[in-house]
Every structure is written in C-alpha cells, then in structure tokens.
Design a protein around this motif. Structure first.
Motif, PDB file in Angstrom:
ATOM      1  N   PHE A  10      29.588  44.979  43.675  1.00 22.16           N
ATOM      2  CA  PHE A  10      29.858  45.852  44.774  1.00 22.16           C
ATOM      3  C   PHE A  10      29.263  45.608  45.998  1.00 22.16           C
TER       4      PHE A  10
ATOM      5  N   VAL B 233      41.580  42.281  44.672  1.00 17.46           N
ATOM      6  CA  VAL B 233      41.640  43.131  45.822  1.00 17.46           C
ATOM      7  C   VAL B 233      41.436  42.172  47.109  1.00 17.46           C
TER       8      VAL B 233
ATOM      9  N   ALA C 159      34.407  51.820  42.396  1.00 16.86           N
ATOM     10  CA  ALA C 159      34.364  50.418  43.107  1.00 16.86           C
ATOM     11  C   ALA C 159      33.148  50.093  42.266  1.00 16.86           C
TER      12      ALA C 159
ATOM     13  N   THR D 106      34.072  47.830  39.034  1.00 14.15           N
ATOM     14  CA  THR D 106      35.082  46.960  39.264  1.00 14.15           C
ATOM     15  C   THR D 106      34.357  45.421  39.064  1.00 14.15           C
TER      16      THR D 106
ATOM     17  N   VAL E  59      37.090  51.942  50.386  1.00  9.19           N
ATOM     18  CA  VAL E  59      36.267  51.681  49.013  1.00  9.19           C
ATOM     19  C   VAL E  59      35.378  52.756  48.707  1.00  9.19           C
TER      20      VAL E  59
ATOM     21  N   GLY F 226      32.580  54.111  45.991  1.00 13.59           N
ATOM     22  CA  GLY F 226      31.729  53.818  44.796  1.00 13.59           C
ATOM     23  C   GLY F 226      30.210  54.077  45.049  1.00 13.59           C
TER      24      GLY F 226
ATOM     25  N   VAL G 102      40.221  51.464  46.909  1.00 14.99           N
ATOM     26  CA  VAL G 102      39.679  51.113  45.620  1.00 14.99           C
ATOM     27  C   VAL G 102      38.742  52.370  45.252  1.00 14.99           C
ATOM     28  N   ASP G 103      39.010  52.817  44.258  1.00 15.23           N
ATOM     29  CA  ASP G 103      38.169  53.841  43.778  1.00 15.23           C
ATOM     30  C   ASP G 103      37.460  53.239  42.567  1.00 15.23           C
TER      31      ASP G 103
ATOM     32  N   TRP H  14      37.735  42.133  41.722  1.00 11.98           N
ATOM     33  CA  TRP H  14      37.468  41.974  43.117  1.00 11.98           C
ATOM     34  C   TRP H  14      38.344  41.046  43.826  1.00 11.98           C
TER      35      TRP H  14
END
Length: 599
Positions: free
Chosen positions: A128, A86, A75, A78, A109, A111, A72-73, A83
């Motif tokens: 996050f 994921v 993050a 997001t 992950v 972020g 997950v880039d 989420w």
C-alpha cells in the motif's frame, strides 16, 4: 562455520525435492483446470494483470477510451498481484497519450494500513505504501493529494482516547502505521460518554489431588478459567440489560442484546464457552446469534446423526451403530456396550435384536422402524422425524446443551439444500456432508436483537455500542505456510520445517516472518478495539498456572498486557456489573448511566 554450511546443504536438498513435487502438483492442477475450462480466483487476477501489461493491445485501447476514474476501496487489503491490475488500468492516465479533451482522469485510493489483517490472502501494508509512492512519482507533486482522516464517526471520545493510549508505546505501534508513529484520533461525537473497563483475568484454581479418576479425560470442568470468564461475560450482559444501561449512540435508550458484540481472536474454547453461557441463561432478553461460522459435519450432534445414517445403510457397520447407541438418541453407556460387544456372535444389530434385555430389544425395534423410513423418505423428512416426532432434538439438547440447536437447524437446512441440487438419497446426503462445503456463514450485519459472538477478522467493517474483547491472552503461534520461508530480496521459497535446522540466512528470514506476524497481531487488536461505539470491555482467561517466579502465565506482549499497561495508570477500581470482584475502569470521560424511564 561448517555446521551452518551443512545445514544450508541439507536445506537446499530438501527444498529441491519439495519444489519438484510442488511443480508436478501445480502442473497437474493446471492440466485439470484446462481440461475443464475453469479458472480459479488467482487465475483471474494474474491473467488480468498480464493482459493489461501487454502494450499496446486492443484491450488497452478500448479501456483507455472508456475509463476516466479508478476507485480502489480497502486498499490496505490489496495484494501486490492485485495492484498490478490497478497499475495496468492506469498506465495511460499520466502518460499524456490517452488524454482526451476536457477530461481530468483520476485515481482515488481509500485505505488504512492500521487495518491490514489479511496477510493470508496476500495483503501487505508495505505494498500500500509502495503504490502510494509510485503514483505520487507518476503524477507529480501538483497532481497528488494525500488526505488524512483522523476523525471517527463511530466511537465516543473515551473509546478513541483509550485506543490512542494503548498504541502510544513504541512496542504497541510497531508495524501499525507506515510512518512508525502511534495513531491519533478525533471524535465527531465530541461529548458522548463512554465506558472502558479492564477485568482481571480468570486463572486456574488449585484442585485437591487426587482428582476424580472416573471423570472422562476430555471433560471440561465447570470451574475452569474459560468457563468462569464466559459466565462473567454472560452475567455482565444480562445485568446491563436488566439495569437498563443507557446507550448514547442510540439516543440514550436502554441496552439490548443486539447492542453487544463479543470478539475473539480465533474460534476455540472461549468462543464456544461464551455462546454456551449466554444460551444457558435462558433469559428471553438475552438472545444470542450463535456461531458466525459453523462447520456442521465436525460437531458431535451432526456426527451422531451421520453415524445413524451409516448404521441404517450398512447393517455390518458395528462401529457406527455403537456410536449411535452411545449418542443421546439412545443413551447407552460404556457398560451397556461392554455387555453387548465383546465375544458377540454376529453383528451388533443382531445381538441387540436377540437380547433378553427389554431395553436392547426396544432399541433394535426403533432402529428397524427408522431403517424402513430411511429407505422410503427423503433425508430431510427422515431426519425431521428422528429429531421431532421421536424426540431426538430434545434428547440432544438435554445432553449437549442449547448451543447444539444451531447445529441441528443447519443440519436440516443442509438436507434441504442437498435435495434441491441432487437426487434425494440418504447415502448421497451423507457423501455430500463429507465432501466438504457444508460450512455455514451467518450474516452478522442483520439487525436482529441478538448478542453477536465472532472473530475480530469477521467483525471488520461491523460496529456495536458495546464490544467485549474476550480472547486477549493468547499469542499467535509462528505460522509458516507449508513450512516454506521466503529469502529476503530473492522471493525464493525455501523449505524450513524446523527452527533448529535453519542455517543463518533462514534464521534471519524466520525472525522477519515472526516479527511481521506480531505486527499483524497488533493491527488485529486495533481493528477489534475500534469496533466499539460507546463501551469497551477487555478481559481474558489464563488456562495455565504461572511459574513460581512469575506473577501470571500470560505471554509477553499479548493484547491484555498491552491494554492494561497503557490504561492502568489512569484507571480506578470499581464494582462490576453482573459478577463479584473488582475491575479497572478508565477515568477518561463520563461512564454510562441508567436510561431514564420512557427512553
């Protein structure tokens, strides 16, 4: 008290009505999508999350056989709904049921909560942090690794130290990080010189009264604070290039236009004034990329061309014809129109054609010639002749300034795009422009040698040797989407159009929403500051005069004040490049030098 209970009752009644309307709008929207077999982006997320939440399913079984690693880039951007996708994909990673011999299943992950600036898309840095805790609990202490990356491969030490100093105070770093402490960076380019400057804000100059009453009410004076700030920025960039400032991140070569990134918080007067000032330099070494995002049909140049099309298609549309006559294509004045329009007999076009004035008859003849061409040519060819052969482009640039060139170029590009998608007609093209979707986004990552002017949101992920923060004085206005507030812990939207009508529970929710918006405002400042590789300039324009008991008119807690309060104690006054006055130059680290010959 009774007042609070009355406000609560009115709020409940309003909210019930709003939710009834909203539910019906949603029902119709869903019915239209179903009838066409379409899904929007939110549907893709919610349906994928729902599919993965139903266990056991064939989809889960097939995925479980094929996915060993999840990455997950970005993050921090997001949303909670994303989420859930994921979580669904990783649901069997840690249960033991899906384990396969010899396979280590991982979730990676990446972020940075300090760069979470997309709340309008549902992103929440708290989500996050919550997901990090969730996965840590599922994996256990042995399998979970939290890796901090304090090193910056982009910025020079002086820039990073300035960023750390700005966010050192509790006020500045509130909401910046999940653990509530200020950032600490380390530079990979440990010995690189840097330049950090804070310019004095431009402020309104006192004007003698009375002012010229004949001046249009919406005319922007050339000596207003925004125009003077834009002139300073343009002069600084031109002087830096002329003097050959050495750029450490580019092996010490002389500065070029492509090394400069001018950032604003939002597109507005500062944004437009900077682009205009750079273009008005007419210096071949200082090219500017233009607006990063352009809504073509909203610009006056495009509106004039569209009015021309309307006037040619509808001979009785006197308003459009009057607009065209006042445009640079004809250059009529209010006095000219007042001589033609009041008490006229027939259409404005017929009055023009039968006038005794040679200029009026020439305009009528020109319109008649264009009408014949508009009926027989494609929109691209017709407008190409208006702007090129007949001098329309030259006339528009002479009156509207060089920044109108971008609009005219994009207008013609849209005409070409339209002709590739639909049958080519002038009426169809005008309808295409007004339907929307005629917004142009430029790729600002391309390596052209041009100054880039863009928003801090648009610059996320980009970088430049020299970053100028031009729009640092304004604060965000409280923004409540659709007038709806969410009650804490309930997740229920409540219609709250005016602060004065809030019951106590809504006042608390409104204060919480405002505090979160300020937190994002500071995170956006962090993103803007960290785009700089070698040099950082912080400046701004105050458009209002200060009150008698205040030294300035800046709102408390704005970007400019956060930076000045942190950096001023360690700064010296210096002579700026390209304009008169004094600037504060931060003393940490050596400044930029003039490049050596042949660099």
């Amino acid at each position: 008290g009774l007042d609070d209970r009355l406000k609560a009752a009115w709020t409940l009644e309003r909210t019930g009505a709003a939710l009834t309307l909203g539910a019906e709008a949603c029902r119709r929207y869903e019915a239209e999508k179903a009838a066409r077999g379409l899904l929007d982006f939110d549907d893709l997320i919610t349906k994928a999350a729902a599919l993965l939440a139903e266990q056991p399913t064939f989809v889960q079984f097939k995925l479980d056989q094929g996915i060993d690693h999840i990455l997950v880039d970005e993050a921090q951007d997001t949303s909670p709904e994303q989420w859930k996708v994921v979580e669904g994909l990783a649901s069997d990673f840690f249960s033991g049921e899906g384990a396969r011999a010899g396979v280590t299943r991982t979730i990676f992950v990446v972020g940075d909560e300090k760069q979470s600036i997309f709340s309008f898309q549902g992103a929440d840095p708290r989500a996050f942090g919550a997901m990090r805790s969730t996965f840590e609990r599922k994996v256990g202490a042995e399998g979970f690794r939290r890796v901090e990356l304090p090193h910056s491969f982009r910025s020079a030490p002086g820039v990073l130290e300035a960023v750390d100093a700005i966010f050192k105070s509790a006020v500045a770093h509130a909401g910046l990080t999940l653990d509530g402490v200020g950032p600490v960076h380390a530079a990979i380019r440990a010995d690189a010189p840097a330049l950090v400057e804070i310019w004095p804000t431009t402020v309104p100059e006192p004007h003698p009264e009375p002012d010229n009453w004949r001046r249009p009410l919406d005319e922007v004076p050339s000596d207003d604070p925004v125009s003077r700030l834009a002139a300073r920025i343009a002069g600084f960039i031109q002087a830096g290039i002329a003097n050959g400032l050495a750029i450490p991140s580019r092996n010490g070569r002389p500065m070029r236009a492509g090394d400069v990134l001018v950032l604003v918080r939002r597109r507005g007067r500062v944004f437009e004034a900077v682009i205009r000032a750079l273009k008005e330099l007419k210096d071949p070494r200082v090219q500017v990329a233009g607006a990063d995002r352009l809504v073509v049909p909203e610009h006056i140049a495009a509106l004039d061309l569209m009015a021309l099309g309307d006037a040619l298609l509808s001979p009785h549309d006197d308003l459009s014809l009057a607009s065209v006559l006042k445009s640079p294509l004809f250059g009529f004045t209010d006095d000219d129109l007042m001589a033609l329009c009041p008490q006229r007999k027939g259409t404005l076009a017929s009055v023009l054609a039968t006038s005794d004035d040679a200029r009026h008859r020439a305009a009528a003849a020109r319109l008649a010639g264009w009408k014949g061409e508009a009926e027989g040519l494609r929109p691209f060819d017709f407008y190409g002749r208006v702007l090129g052969r007949d001098g329309g482009r030259r006339a528009m640039l002479a009156r509207l300034g060089p920044e109108a060139a971008d609009v005219l170029d994009e207008f013609m590009a849209l005409a070409r795009t339209y002709e590739g998608a639909e049958p080519a007609s002038l009426a169809g093209f005008l309808a295409f422009l007004r339907r929307g979707g005629a917004e142009t986004k430029r790729d600002m990552e391309s390596g052209r040698d041009e100054v880039r002017v863009m928003t801090a949101h648009g610059a996320k992920g980009l970088e430049a040797p020299l970053v100028i923060l031009a729009d640092t004085v304004d604060m965000p206005r409280p923004r409540i989407a659709g007038g709806l507030l969410t009650l804490p812990g309930e997740g229920v939207p409540v219609l709250a159009p005016r602060k004065a009508e809030d019951p106590e529970v809504l006042a608390t929710a409104r204060a919480t929403a405002a505090a979160r918006e300020l937190e994002e405002y500071r995170r956006l400042f962090y993103v803007a500051l960290t785009r700089a590789e070698d040099a950082l300039v912080i400046c701004g324009a105050e458009t209002r005069a200060p009150a008698r008991d205040k030294p300035h008119a800046r709102p408390e807690g704005c970007w400019y004040d956060l930076a000045r309060a942190a950096l001023e104690p360690d700064a010296d006054e210096g002579e700026p490049l390209g304009f008169e006055g004094k600037v504060l130059r931060w003393r940490k680290g050596p400044g930029l030098k003039v490049a050596e010959a042949g660099a």
